[in-house]
Design a protein around this motif. Sequence first.
Motif, mmCIF file in Angstrom:
data_model
loop_
_atom_site.group_PDB
_atom_site.id
_atom_site.type_symbol
_atom_site.label_atom_id
_atom_site.label_comp_id
_atom_site.label_asym_id
_atom_site.label_seq_id
_atom_site.Cartn_x
_atom_site.Cartn_y
_atom_site.Cartn_z
ATOM 1 N N LYS A 161 15.254 42.492 -3.537
ATOM 2 C CA LYS A 161 14.480 41.351 -4.009
ATOM 3 C C LYS A 161 14.903 41.044 -5.435
ATOM 4 O O LYS A 161 14.931 41.950 -6.281
ATOM 5 C CB LYS A 161 12.980 41.671 -3.950
ATOM 6 N N PHE A 201 3.874 44.865 5.997
ATOM 7 C CA PHE A 201 3.034 44.912 4.803
ATOM 8 C C PHE A 201 1.591 44.660 5.227
ATOM 9 O O PHE A 201 1.305 43.740 5.998
ATOM 10 C CB PHE A 201 3.472 43.857 3.784
ATOM 11 N N SER A 202 0.670 45.499 4.733
ATOM 12 C CA SER A 202 -0.729 45.369 5.113
ATOM 13 C C SER A 202 -1.605 46.060 4.073
ATOM 14 O O SER A 202 -1.214 47.092 3.515
ATOM 15 C CB SER A 202 -0.956 46.007 6.494
ATOM 16 N N ASP A 203 -2.779 45.488 3.810
ATOM 17 C CA ASP A 203 -3.710 46.084 2.852
ATOM 18 C C ASP A 203 -4.577 47.107 3.581
ATOM 19 O O ASP A 203 -5.616 46.773 4.140
ATOM 20 C CB ASP A 203 -4.576 45.004 2.210
ATOM 21 N N LYS A 245 -4.311 44.288 -2.269
ATOM 22 C CA LYS A 245 -2.856 44.223 -2.355
ATOM 23 C C LYS A 245 -2.258 44.873 -1.110
ATOM 24 O O LYS A 245 -2.742 45.896 -0.642
ATOM 25 C CB LYS A 245 -2.353 44.962 -3.604
ATOM 26 N N GLU A 246 -1.206 44.272 -0.602
ATOM 27 C CA GLU A 246 -0.592 44.797 0.609
ATOM 28 C C GLU A 246 0.316 45.978 0.302
ATOM 29 O O GLU A 246 1.087 45.950 -0.661
ATOM 30 C CB GLU A 246 0.209 43.702 1.320
ATOM 31 N N SER A 300 -2.539 38.534 12.389
ATOM 32 C CA SER A 300 -2.398 38.703 10.939
ATOM 33 C C SER A 300 -3.501 39.582 10.359
ATOM 34 O O SER A 300 -3.302 40.234 9.332
ATOM 35 C CB SER A 300 -2.403 37.328 10.250
ATOM 36 N N TYR A 321 11.509 40.161 0.749
ATOM 37 C CA TYR A 321 12.562 41.167 0.682
ATOM 38 C C TYR A 321 13.612 40.908 1.769
ATOM 39 O O TYR A 321 13.268 40.608 2.918
ATOM 40 C CB TYR A 321 12.003 42.572 0.898
ATOM 41 N N ILE A 327 11.270 39.525 4.683
ATOM 42 C CA ILE A 327 9.933 40.041 4.960
ATOM 43 C C ILE A 327 9.236 40.246 3.627
ATOM 44 O O ILE A 327 9.668 41.059 2.810
ATOM 45 C CB ILE A 327 9.991 41.367 5.763
ATOM 46 N N ASN A 328 8.170 39.449 3.403
ATOM 47 C CA ASN A 328 7.450 39.463 2.125
ATOM 48 C C ASN A 328 8.392 39.264 0.939
ATOM 49 O O ASN A 328 8.218 39.864 -0.114
ATOM 50 C CB ASN A 328 6.654 40.761 1.953
ATOM 51 N N PHE A 366 3.385 48.657 1.675
ATOM 52 C CA PHE A 366 4.551 48.663 2.553
ATOM 53 C C PHE A 366 4.409 49.839 3.511
ATOM 54 O O PHE A 366 4.201 50.976 3.079
ATOM 55 C CB PHE A 366 5.832 48.798 1.731
ATOM 56 N N THR A 423 6.809 40.537 14.005
ATOM 57 C CA THR A 423 5.625 40.510 13.162
ATOM 58 C C THR A 423 4.438 41.144 13.880
ATOM 59 O O THR A 423 4.472 41.398 15.088
ATOM 60 C CB THR A 423 5.263 39.062 12.785
#
Length: 209
Positions: A68, A120-122, A128-129, A108, A47, A44-45, A131, A104
């Motif tokens: 990561k 993850f989302s901004d 920037k996203e 999106s 990670y 996920i992203n 966590f 998910t």
Amino acid sequence: MRRLLFIIIGLLSLVACKTDKTSVPQDFECFNQPHIYIKYKQPINGYTVKVMWLQNGEVGNALFCLEKQEVQYYYFTEKWTDKILYDKGNTYPNNTVIELDYTTKLKSEEYLSDDSPFFFSDVDFDGKEEFIINRYKSGSRESNAYDVYNVTPYGYFIQKTEAPFTELENGQCKFDSENKTITIYGSNGWNNIINKTYQLKDEKFELIK
């Protein structure tokens, strides 16, 4: 200080994993609570995500491990679950290892996800996203609440402890990227509706309404 707390809890929890076949000193039985291990099949992203979950019915305390580039980061949260787990309504034997498919966000462009266990989302409009951990039924009237973490260039996760990020709940907030506002919907009593709108100004969110 908060990051240090997470590390201490993580180390204590990892030690607890090894206490199953040994006697636990009095007043430390809490560290022998049954737990299971969850590994997500998909990165996920970028990670690899593993979770030690201390199941208590549908929910339980959880210790996250995000890895990561061979660096591991640990994060502790309360009242967490994965929808796949509580939908099945199962109780798992101690030390069970479960591999799950990651759920998910439905869209999106959504800011928050009701079904994703974390994502993850901004949410602060900085490009920037962040966590975000979904805490099941931890909000008002059994709504989901969210813990939001900034991701630093060095991979550290720092929790956002200021409003409105401490007030996010599913179905009770609205994001406006054009005006850079977040509106929180709530109430103070049965018929007393309270809405608060925060706007991003000079890299900080201010209550404007």
